[in-house]
Design an enzyme around this catalytic site. Sequence first.
Site, PDB file in Angstrom:
ATOM      1  N   SER A  46       0.804  -1.239   0.000  1.00 26.92           N
ATOM      2  CA  SER A  46       0.000   0.000   0.000  1.00 26.92           C
ATOM      3  C   SER A  46       0.830   1.280   0.000  1.00 26.92           C
ATOM      4  CB  SER A  46      -0.943   0.009   1.205  1.00 26.92           C
ATOM      5  OG  SER A  46      -0.218   0.328   2.379  1.00 26.92           O
ATOM      6  N   THR A  67      -2.337  -6.315  -1.540  1.00 26.02           N
ATOM      7  CA  THR A  67      -3.202  -5.719  -0.513  1.00 26.02           C
ATOM      8  C   THR A  67      -4.663  -5.782  -0.970  1.00 26.02           C
ATOM      9  OG1 THR A  67      -2.963  -3.548  -1.547  1.00 26.02           O
ATOM     10  CG2 THR A  67      -1.431  -4.065   0.222  1.00 26.02           C
ATOM     11  N   VAL A 128     -13.821  -8.282   3.904  1.00 25.63           N
ATOM     12  CA  VAL A 128     -13.665  -8.287   5.369  1.00 25.63           C
ATOM     13  C   VAL A 128     -15.037  -8.211   6.040  1.00 25.63           C
ATOM     14  CG1 VAL A 128     -12.702  -7.093   7.363  1.00 25.63           C
ATOM     15  CG2 VAL A 128     -11.397  -7.161   5.235  1.00 25.63           C
ATOM     16  N   ASP A 147     -23.805  -0.587   3.663  1.00 22.98           N
ATOM     17  CA  ASP A 147     -22.962  -0.573   2.467  1.00 22.98           C
ATOM     18  C   ASP A 147     -23.843  -0.097   1.317  1.00 22.98           C
ATOM     19  OD1 ASP A 147     -21.415  -1.078   0.176  1.00 22.98           O
ATOM     20  OD2 ASP A 147     -20.351  -2.733   1.140  1.00 22.98           O
ATOM     21  N   ALA A 218     -10.330  -0.460  11.220  1.00 27.83           N
ATOM     22  CA  ALA A 218      -9.259  -1.298  10.661  1.00 27.83           C
ATOM     23  C   ALA A 218      -9.372  -1.245   9.137  1.00 27.83           C
ATOM     24  CB  ALA A 218      -9.362  -2.732  11.175  1.00 27.83           C
ATOM     25  N   ARG A 220      -9.149   2.251   6.602  1.00 26.59           N
ATOM     26  CA  ARG A 220      -8.128   3.227   6.232  1.00 26.59           C
ATOM     27  C   ARG A 220      -8.276   4.433   7.152  1.00 26.59           C
ATOM     28  NH1 ARG A 220      -5.661  -0.069   4.022  1.00 26.59           N
ATOM     29  NH2 ARG A 220      -5.030  -0.259   1.854  1.00 26.59           N
ATOM     30  N   ASP A 244      -6.503   0.993  14.131  1.00 27.52           N
ATOM     31  CA  ASP A 244      -5.346   0.327  13.523  1.00 27.52           C
ATOM     32  C   ASP A 244      -4.751   1.194  12.417  1.00 27.52           C
ATOM     33  OD1 ASP A 244      -3.609  -1.963  12.914  1.00 27.52           O
ATOM     34  OD2 ASP A 244      -4.801  -2.161  11.074  1.00 27.52           O
ATOM     35  N   GLU A 249      -0.538   8.333   7.642  1.00 30.57           N
ATOM     36  CA  GLU A 249       0.528   7.369   7.961  1.00 30.57           C
ATOM     37  C   GLU A 249       1.674   7.539   6.971  1.00 30.57           C
ATOM     38  OE1 GLU A 249      -0.926   3.367   7.475  1.00 30.57           O
ATOM     39  OE2 GLU A 249      -2.585   3.703   8.823  1.00 30.57           O
ATOM     40  N   HIS A 268      -1.309  -0.280  11.866  1.00 33.85           N
ATOM     41  CA  HIS A 268      -1.796  -0.781  10.570  1.00 33.85           C
ATOM     42  C   HIS A 268      -1.334  -2.230  10.331  1.00 33.85           C
ATOM     43  CE1 HIS A 268      -2.808   0.384   6.124  1.00 33.85           C
ATOM     44  NE2 HIS A 268      -3.188  -0.856   6.416  1.00 33.85           N
ATOM     45  N   GLY A 271      -4.278  -6.641   9.086  1.00 34.50           N
ATOM     46  CA  GLY A 271      -4.234  -7.644   8.006  1.00 34.50           C
ATOM     47  C   GLY A 271      -2.889  -8.344   7.904  1.00 34.50           C
ATOM     48  N   TYR A 272      -2.059  -8.248   8.954  1.00 32.88           N
ATOM     49  CA  TYR A 272      -0.672  -8.695   8.848  1.00 32.88           C
ATOM     50  C   TYR A 272      -0.411 -10.115   9.325  1.00 32.88           C
ATOM     51  CZ  TYR A 272       2.195  -4.831   7.129  1.00 32.88           C
ATOM     52  OH  TYR A 272       2.834  -3.904   6.333  1.00 32.88           O
TER      53      TYR A 272
HETATM   54  N1  LIG Z   1      -5.972  -2.520   8.527  1.00 31.51           N
HETATM   55  C1  LIG Z   1      -5.599  -3.433   7.664  1.00 31.51           C
HETATM   56  O1  LIG Z   1      -4.583  -4.088   7.810  1.00 31.51           O
HETATM   57  C2  LIG Z   1      -6.467  -3.711   6.474  1.00 31.51           C
HETATM   58  C3  LIG Z   1      -6.499  -5.005   5.931  1.00 31.51           C
HETATM   59  C4  LIG Z   1      -7.371  -5.257   4.861  1.00 31.51           C
HETATM   60  C5  LIG Z   1      -8.129  -4.242   4.321  1.00 31.51           C
HETATM   61  N2  LIG Z   1      -8.019  -2.996   4.828  1.00 31.51           N
HETATM   62  C6  LIG Z   1      -8.850  -1.901   4.305  1.00 31.51           C
HETATM   63  O2  LIG Z   1     -10.194  -2.276   4.504  1.00 31.51           O
HETATM   64  C7  LIG Z   1     -10.921  -2.097   3.304  1.00 31.51           C
HETATM   65  C8  LIG Z   1     -11.951  -3.192   3.205  1.00 31.51           C
HETATM   66  O3  LIG Z   1     -11.298  -4.402   2.879  1.00 31.51           O
HETATM   67  P1  LIG Z   1     -12.046  -5.461   1.970  1.00 31.51           P
HETATM   68  O4  LIG Z   1     -11.064  -6.515   1.646  1.00 31.51           O
HETATM   69  O5  LIG Z   1     -13.324  -5.837   2.592  1.00 31.51           O
HETATM   70  O6  LIG Z   1     -12.328  -4.569   0.682  1.00 31.51           O
HETATM   71  P2  LIG Z   1     -13.515  -4.732  -0.365  1.00 31.51           P
HETATM   72  O7  LIG Z   1     -13.136  -3.893  -1.524  1.00 31.51           O
HETATM   73  O8  LIG Z   1     -13.807  -6.167  -0.565  1.00 31.51           O
HETATM   74  O9  LIG Z   1     -14.788  -4.089   0.372  1.00 31.51           O
HETATM   75  C9  LIG Z   1     -14.976  -2.722   0.555  1.00 31.51           C
HETATM   76  C10 LIG Z   1     -16.470  -2.493   0.756  1.00 31.51           C
HETATM   77  O10 LIG Z   1     -16.651  -1.149   1.194  1.00 31.51           O
HETATM   78  C11 LIG Z   1     -17.860  -0.696   0.618  1.00 31.51           C
HETATM   79  N3  LIG Z   1     -17.937   0.759   0.651  1.00 31.51           N
HETATM   80  C12 LIG Z   1     -17.346   1.650  -0.178  1.00 31.51           C
HETATM   81  N4  LIG Z   1     -17.694   2.898   0.164  1.00 31.51           N
HETATM   82  C13 LIG Z   1     -18.517   2.800   1.230  1.00 31.51           C
HETATM   83  C14 LIG Z   1     -19.204   3.748   2.013  1.00 31.51           C
HETATM   84  N5  LIG Z   1     -19.133   5.061   1.770  1.00 31.51           N
HETATM   85  N6  LIG Z   1     -19.954   3.295   3.041  1.00 31.51           N
HETATM   86  C15 LIG Z   1     -20.043   1.971   3.315  1.00 31.51           C
HETATM   87  N7  LIG Z   1     -19.441   1.025   2.578  1.00 31.51           N
HETATM   88  C16 LIG Z   1     -18.673   1.443   1.547  1.00 31.51           C
HETATM   89  C17 LIG Z   1     -17.808  -1.267  -0.795  1.00 31.51           C
HETATM   90  O11 LIG Z   1     -19.088  -1.246  -1.403  1.00 31.51           O
HETATM   91  C18 LIG Z   1     -17.284  -2.665  -0.529  1.00 31.51           C
HETATM   92  O12 LIG Z   1     -18.340  -3.581  -0.343  1.00 31.51           O
HETATM   93  C19 LIG Z   1      -9.866  -2.139   2.174  1.00 31.51           C
HETATM   94  O13 LIG Z   1     -10.265  -1.341   1.098  1.00 31.51           O
HETATM   95  C20 LIG Z   1      -8.641  -1.608   2.831  1.00 31.51           C
HETATM   96  O14 LIG Z   1      -8.621  -0.222   2.631  1.00 31.51           O
HETATM   97  C21 LIG Z   1      -7.234  -2.704   5.903  1.00 31.51           C
HETATM   98  O1  LIG Z   2      -5.253  -2.941   2.151  1.00 35.99           O
HETATM   99  C1  LIG Z   2      -4.706  -3.864   2.779  1.00 35.99           C
HETATM  100  O2  LIG Z   2      -4.671  -5.017   2.338  1.00 35.99           O
HETATM  101  C2  LIG Z   2      -4.092  -3.646   4.128  1.00 35.99           C
HETATM  102  O3  LIG Z   2      -4.260  -2.346   4.565  1.00 35.99           O
HETATM  103  C3  LIG Z   2      -2.666  -4.103   4.187  1.00 35.99           C
HETATM  104  O4  LIG Z   2      -2.459  -4.716   5.416  1.00 35.99           O
HETATM  105  C4  LIG Z   2      -1.713  -2.988   3.984  1.00 35.99           C
HETATM  106  O5  LIG Z   2      -0.408  -3.426   4.246  1.00 35.99           O
HETATM  107  P1  LIG Z   2       0.835  -2.662   3.604  1.00 35.99           P
HETATM  108  O6  LIG Z   2       0.677  -2.763   2.154  1.00 35.99           O
HETATM  109  O7  LIG Z   2       0.727  -1.241   4.051  1.00 35.99           O
HETATM  110  O8  LIG Z   2       2.028  -3.398   4.088  1.00 35.99           O
END
Ligand SMILES: NC(=O)c1ccc[n+]([C@@H]2O[C@H](COP(=O)([O-])OP(=O)(O)OC[C@H]3O[C@@H](n4cnc5c(N)ncnc54)[C@H](O)[C@@H]3O)[C@@H](O)[C@H]2O)c1
Ligand SMILES: O=C(O)[C@H](O)[C@H](O)COP(=O)(O)O
Length: 392
Positions: A46, A67, A128, A147, A218, A220, A244, A249, A268, A271-272
């Site tokens: 990312s 990611t 997620v 959603d 968890a 963004r 998280d 960042e 952050h 997802g690690y």
């Molecule tokens: N903290 C971490 O380590 C970590 C790990 C995995 C993912 N993430 C973040 O979490 C997000 C979700 O992951 P994912 O794998 O489920 O992604 P995904 O793309 O499968 O799902 C994202 C969902 O968010 C919905 N969405 C978009 N805008 C919205 C809004 N305004 N209100 C409500 N819902 C909305 C979309 O319709 C979609 O269903 C990723 O895009 C990433 O940014 C963070």
């Molecule tokens: O979007 C994702 O999959 C997560 O935020 C992921 O954990 C980001 O990890 P990074 O690429 O910052 O190492």
Amino acid sequence: MINVLADENMVGLERLPRDRMHIQTIPGRRIATADLEGIDVLWVRSVTQVSKALVQDSQLSFVGTATAGFEHIDQEALKARGISFSAAPGANANSVVEYVLAALAELREPWECLERGEPLGVVGCGAVGSLLVTVAKSLGWVVKVYDPWRESREGAVEGENGQNGENVESWASLDDVLACRVITLHCSLHKEEPWPSHHLIGKAALACLNSSQWLINAARGPAIDNQALLEHLRGPDPVNCVLDVWEGEPDSDWTLLDSPTLKIATAHIAGYSWDAKWQATKMLYEQILARGLVDTPLGSTGGGAGELLPVQGRGCDFALALLQQRYTIRTDDELFRDLVRLPLPERAAGFDALRRGYRKRAELRGSQLPMSGGEIASENRRIAQAFGVSLV
Ligand SMILES: NC(=O)c1ccc[n+]([C@@H]2O[C@H](COP(=O)([O-])OP(=O)(O)OC[C@H]3O[C@@H](n4cnc5c(N)ncnc54)[C@H](O)[C@@H]3O)[C@@H](O)[C@H]2O)c1
Ligand SMILES: O=C(O)[C@H](O)[C@H](O)COP(=O)(O)O
């Protein structure tokens, strides 16, 4: 032979077949135009902004991000140059779900509220969010899901099992979700109308929240307006938080950490899990295999999640003890709070270093819990099953 340039933080690259592929790794934040000379495939995480300027003079045929989020990729610029693209959808969904469950069990009070039938509000029902909904429902919890993008695409959901496979009986409004006792954000980050997620939780949404509730981010950092959150947390009735992810960042405003109601703060890493990172690497390899850039399929890479030690206790104690055999969220909170004690100029590098040196964390899902011929309380059986732990 193809040349691959990869972020040094990708895991398992040494396990990939090398007969038609040469891999070179560098720090993701430093990837620049000059590094792409002679490179066919770029694999990032990312922290690399894949912009028009980065790719315009390249010979790349594929860009992948290991990611789930992909707001750092200019997909239009890739399309314009005929470069194909993939993220790693779902690779880390279970890792994030286990992070959320670990936070709820560690804090105990939110877990107990959910057990009593108070609702869990989920914002964003992608890989997620939908897995979390499934697990929460298996635990017997009431779930409200917001959603609007999915709702507008899929319409009203009918019937007990819904049409979307996650057992979402009906979509909730943002207000409904903000009224839940526990609210957890899993939306992708974007500014697209009519439902942008950037600063989705701003001053107005925060005004709906109070100290009897928990807010987990968890997804963004910018899904929450961090300055508005800081003001809210300094106010008279602040929400309890688990964060998280952080706006800006690795150069964030860490004064948020001074707030007593910021109960868990991590760098952050939701997802690690190692399983998640390896799954993402495999997904990107499968993508170049499917495009004929390499031709050796991945062999069996399984290994199994292994056996757990017997667990005492019931309910939340049982859940926490199970989770802690794989993951202790408090350790991540402590490591992160240590980082914030560093002199200001060292914190951004410290944030990256903490993430780069992250321990090898295994997932709980798929593990086996020995019963040793004994009985298991029905509430514990329900928890084990919801976590994907089999009783042997
Ligand atoms: N903290 C971490 O380590 C970590 C790990 C995995 C993912 N993430 C973040 O979490 C997000 C979700 O992951 P994912 O794998 O489920 O992604 P995904 O793309 O499968 O799902 C994202 C969902 O968010 C919905 N969405 C978009 N805008 C919205 C809004 N305004 N209100 C409500 N819902 C909305 C979309 O319709 C979609 O269903 C990723 O895009 C990433 O940014 C963070
Ligand atoms: O979007 C994702 O999959 C997560 O935020 C992921 O954990 C980001 O990890 P990074 O690429 O910052 O190492």
